[in-house]
Design a protein around this motif. Sequence first.
Motif, PDB file in Angstrom:
ATOM      1  N   SER A 152       0.836  -1.202   0.000  1.00 58.71           N
ATOM      2  CA  SER A 152       0.000   0.000   0.000  1.00 58.71           C
ATOM      3  C   SER A 152       0.866   1.245   0.000  1.00 58.71           C
ATOM      4  O   SER A 152       1.732   1.411   0.866  1.00 58.71           O
ATOM      5  N   PHE A 153       0.630   2.141  -0.943  1.00 55.36           N
ATOM      6  CA  PHE A 153       1.369   3.401  -0.970  1.00 55.36           C
ATOM      7  C   PHE A 153       1.058   4.224   0.279  1.00 55.36           C
ATOM      8  O   PHE A 153       1.939   4.858   0.860  1.00 55.36           O
ATOM      9  N   ALA A 154      -0.198   4.192   0.695  1.00 57.57           N
ATOM     10  CA  ALA A 154      -0.614   4.978   1.857  1.00 57.57           C
ATOM     11  C   ALA A 154       0.066   4.483   3.125  1.00 57.57           C
ATOM     12  O   ALA A 154       0.552   5.282   3.941  1.00 57.57           O
ATOM     13  N   VAL A 155       0.115   3.174   3.300  1.00 55.00           N
ATOM     14  CA  VAL A 155       0.743   2.608   4.489  1.00 55.00           C
ATOM     15  C   VAL A 155       2.243   2.868   4.462  1.00 55.00           C
ATOM     16  O   VAL A 155       2.853   3.224   5.478  1.00 55.00           O
ATOM     17  N   THR A 156       2.855   2.695   3.296  1.00 50.06           N
ATOM     18  CA  THR A 156       4.296   2.899   3.174  1.00 50.06           C
ATOM     19  C   THR A 156       4.689   4.333   3.505  1.00 50.06           C
ATOM     20  O   THR A 156       5.753   4.587   4.096  1.00 50.06           O
ATOM     21  N   GLU A 157       3.826   5.293   3.164  1.00 46.22           N
ATOM     22  CA  GLU A 157       4.116   6.704   3.418  1.00 46.22           C
ATOM     23  C   GLU A 157       3.730   7.158   4.815  1.00 46.22           C
ATOM     24  O   GLU A 157       4.077   8.264   5.233  1.00 46.22           O
ATOM     25  N   ASP A 158       3.034   6.316   5.570  1.00 53.57           N
ATOM     26  CA  ASP A 158       2.572   6.684   6.904  1.00 53.57           C
ATOM     27  C   ASP A 158       3.753   6.728   7.880  1.00 53.57           C
ATOM     28  O   ASP A 158       4.435   5.717   8.084  1.00 53.57           O
ATOM     29  N   PRO A 159       4.022   7.881   8.475  1.00 48.94           N
ATOM     30  CA  PRO A 159       5.172   7.993   9.386  1.00 48.94           C
ATOM     31  C   PRO A 159       5.084   7.082  10.600  1.00 48.94           C
ATOM     32  O   PRO A 159       6.099   6.782  11.228  1.00 48.94           O
ATOM     33  N   GLU A 212     -23.941  -9.782  -1.310  1.00 49.30           N
ATOM     34  CA  GLU A 212     -24.035  -8.336  -1.110  1.00 49.30           C
ATOM     35  C   GLU A 212     -22.748  -7.768  -0.519  1.00 49.30           C
ATOM     36  O   GLU A 212     -22.659  -6.566  -0.259  1.00 49.30           O
ATOM     37  N   GLY A 213     -21.762  -8.617  -0.299  1.00 50.94           N
ATOM     38  CA  GLY A 213     -20.511  -8.174   0.304  1.00 50.94           C
ATOM     39  C   GLY A 213     -19.669  -7.345  -0.648  1.00 50.94           C
ATOM     40  O   GLY A 213     -19.972  -7.224  -1.843  1.00 50.94           O
ATOM     41  N   PRO A 214     -18.589  -6.771  -0.146  1.00 51.09           N
ATOM     42  CA  PRO A 214     -17.741  -5.899  -0.967  1.00 51.09           C
ATOM     43  C   PRO A 214     -16.990  -6.674  -2.037  1.00 51.09           C
ATOM     44  O   PRO A 214     -16.798  -7.895  -1.934  1.00 51.09           O
ATOM     45  N   THR A 215     -16.564  -5.974  -3.052  1.00 53.04           N
ATOM     46  CA  THR A 215     -15.689  -6.550  -4.065  1.00 53.04           C
ATOM     47  C   THR A 215     -14.765  -5.449  -4.562  1.00 53.04           C
ATOM     48  O   THR A 215     -15.139  -4.274  -4.612  1.00 53.04           O
ATOM     49  N   GLY A 216     -13.546  -5.829  -4.898  1.00 53.27           N
ATOM     50  CA  GLY A 216     -12.566  -4.854  -5.355  1.00 53.27           C
ATOM     51  C   GLY A 216     -12.020  -3.989  -4.244  1.00 53.27           C
ATOM     52  O   GLY A 216     -11.548  -2.886  -4.492  1.00 53.27           O
ATOM     53  N   GLY A 217     -12.042  -4.495  -2.996  1.00 53.76           N
ATOM     54  CA  GLY A 217     -11.558  -3.719  -1.862  1.00 53.76           C
ATOM     55  C   GLY A 217     -10.306  -4.299  -1.249  1.00 53.76           C
ATOM     56  O   GLY A 217      -9.838  -5.381  -1.615  1.00 53.76           O
ATOM     57  N   PHE A 218      -9.758  -3.550  -0.289  1.00 58.26           N
ATOM     58  CA  PHE A 218      -8.539  -3.931   0.416  1.00 58.26           C
ATOM     59  C   PHE A 218      -8.839  -3.770   1.905  1.00 58.26           C
ATOM     60  O   PHE A 218      -9.208  -2.678   2.351  1.00 58.26           O
ATOM     61  N   PHE A 219      -8.683  -4.851   2.672  1.00 59.95           N
ATOM     62  CA  PHE A 219      -9.132  -4.852   4.056  1.00 59.95           C
ATOM     63  C   PHE A 219      -8.094  -5.481   4.988  1.00 59.95           C
ATOM     64  O   PHE A 219      -7.341  -6.367   4.581  1.00 59.95           O
ATOM     65  N   ASP A 220      -8.102  -5.014   6.246  1.00 57.39           N
ATOM     66  CA  ASP A 220      -7.394  -5.717   7.302  1.00 57.39           C
ATOM     67  C   ASP A 220      -8.415  -6.092   8.367  1.00 57.39           C
ATOM     68  O   ASP A 220      -9.621  -5.928   8.165  1.00 57.39           O
ATOM     69  N   ARG A 221      -7.965  -6.569   9.488  1.00 57.95           N
ATOM     70  CA  ARG A 221      -8.909  -7.064  10.500  1.00 57.95           C
ATOM     71  C   ARG A 221      -9.737  -5.948  11.131  1.00 57.95           C
ATOM     72  O   ARG A 221     -10.742  -6.210  11.795  1.00 57.95           O
ATOM     73  N   ASN A 222      -9.357  -4.700  10.882  1.00 60.98           N
ATOM     74  CA  ASN A 222     -10.083  -3.563  11.441  1.00 60.98           C
ATOM     75  C   ASN A 222     -10.982  -2.866  10.439  1.00 60.98           C
ATOM     76  O   ASN A 222     -11.741  -1.966  10.810  1.00 60.98           O
ATOM     77  N   GLY A 223     -10.904  -3.255   9.177  1.00 64.00           N
ATOM     78  CA  GLY A 223     -11.731  -2.610   8.164  1.00 64.00           C
ATOM     79  C   GLY A 223     -10.957  -2.316   6.897  1.00 64.00           C
ATOM     80  O   GLY A 223      -9.990  -3.013   6.550  1.00 64.00           O
ATOM     81  N   SER A 224     -11.357  -1.248   6.193  1.00 61.86           N
ATOM     82  CA  SER A 224     -10.741  -0.916   4.896  1.00 61.86           C
ATOM     83  C   SER A 224      -9.320  -0.398   5.078  1.00 61.86           C
ATOM     84  O   SER A 224      -8.995   0.273   6.053  1.00 61.86           O
ATOM     85  N   VAL A 225      -8.486  -0.727   4.109  1.00 66.30           N
ATOM     86  CA  VAL A 225      -7.105  -0.242   4.049  1.00 66.30           C
ATOM     87  C   VAL A 225      -6.959   0.634   2.816  1.00 66.30           C
ATOM     88  O   VAL A 225      -7.491   0.317   1.756  1.00 66.30           O
ATOM     89  N   ARG A 226      -6.282   1.761   2.964  1.00 68.00           N
ATOM     90  CA  ARG A 226      -6.066   2.647   1.811  1.00 68.00           C
ATOM     91  C   ARG A 226      -5.020   2.011   0.876  1.00 68.00           C
ATOM     92  O   ARG A 226      -4.048   1.422   1.315  1.00 68.00           O
ATOM     93  N   TRP A 227      -5.289   2.170  -0.431  1.00 68.30           N
ATOM     94  CA  TRP A 227      -4.372   1.617  -1.426  1.00 68.30           C
ATOM     95  C   TRP A 227      -3.033   2.334  -1.387  1.00 68.30           C
ATOM     96  O   TRP A 227      -2.023   1.774  -1.739  1.00 68.30           O
TER      97      TRP A 227
END
Length: 238
Positions: free
Chosen positions: A144-151, A223-238
């Motif tokens: 994840s670019f967002a996670v990698t950039e997170d200080p 009815e569940g999500p598709t095309g998403g990125f998730f961890d055990r707490n919910g959605s993860v930013r790409w």
Amino acid sequence: MTTTTALVTGANKGLGQETVRRLAILGWKVFLTARDTSRGTKAAAELAATGLDVEFIALDVTSDDSVRAAADTVGERIRHLDVLVNNAGIGEGPIAPPDASAADLRKVFEVNVLGPVRVTHAFLPLLQAAEQPRIVMVSSGMGSFAVTEDPRFSGMVAPSLGYPAAKAALNMITMQYARALDGIRINAVDPGFTATDLTNHAGFQSVSEGTDAIVKLACIDAEGPTGGFFDRNGSVRW
């Protein structure tokens, strides 16, 4: 009542084996696959000995022949596959970016990127025969670019080329499959920093915690999500 069926790659240990165990506890029939026949057979036998419906199938995600043979074998056992968990993956070792070669990256991409594509392609007919098929791609926050950039995560993992790039590619592959495969719910998951062989058991999560997102996405309905990125707490930013 029809039994829910699932197949998990790279499942002779760690997150894969725990995923098999948790899905089988739900009453599902689960195919535990691994490249190493002796280790895979042993892992499946240990789970089956507890009364779980677990069967070993040899599957090397880097081999077209092995994957096709596995798909043929599974197709002889069942008429449809409800859930595919593309879990098999490797790290690249302590290789700093300036020292990484194309060959180093090729090895990681063969397993972590081409492996899921190879397996998904081979098992697609069985998935499409299911009423509510799901595919779970086991990715990583390192992709994840967002996670990698997170200080907050700076310095936690040394910079590398192959593994993060492979997981970023897998994330995009997940999104494109989701756009193209109507009727199949397909998502990527980040298990989190889990104590497995891949992290030299340095992770702060147990394998049970690390499989929370995998199991949750494996159990979604139509009815569940598709095309998403998730961890055990919910959605993860790409």
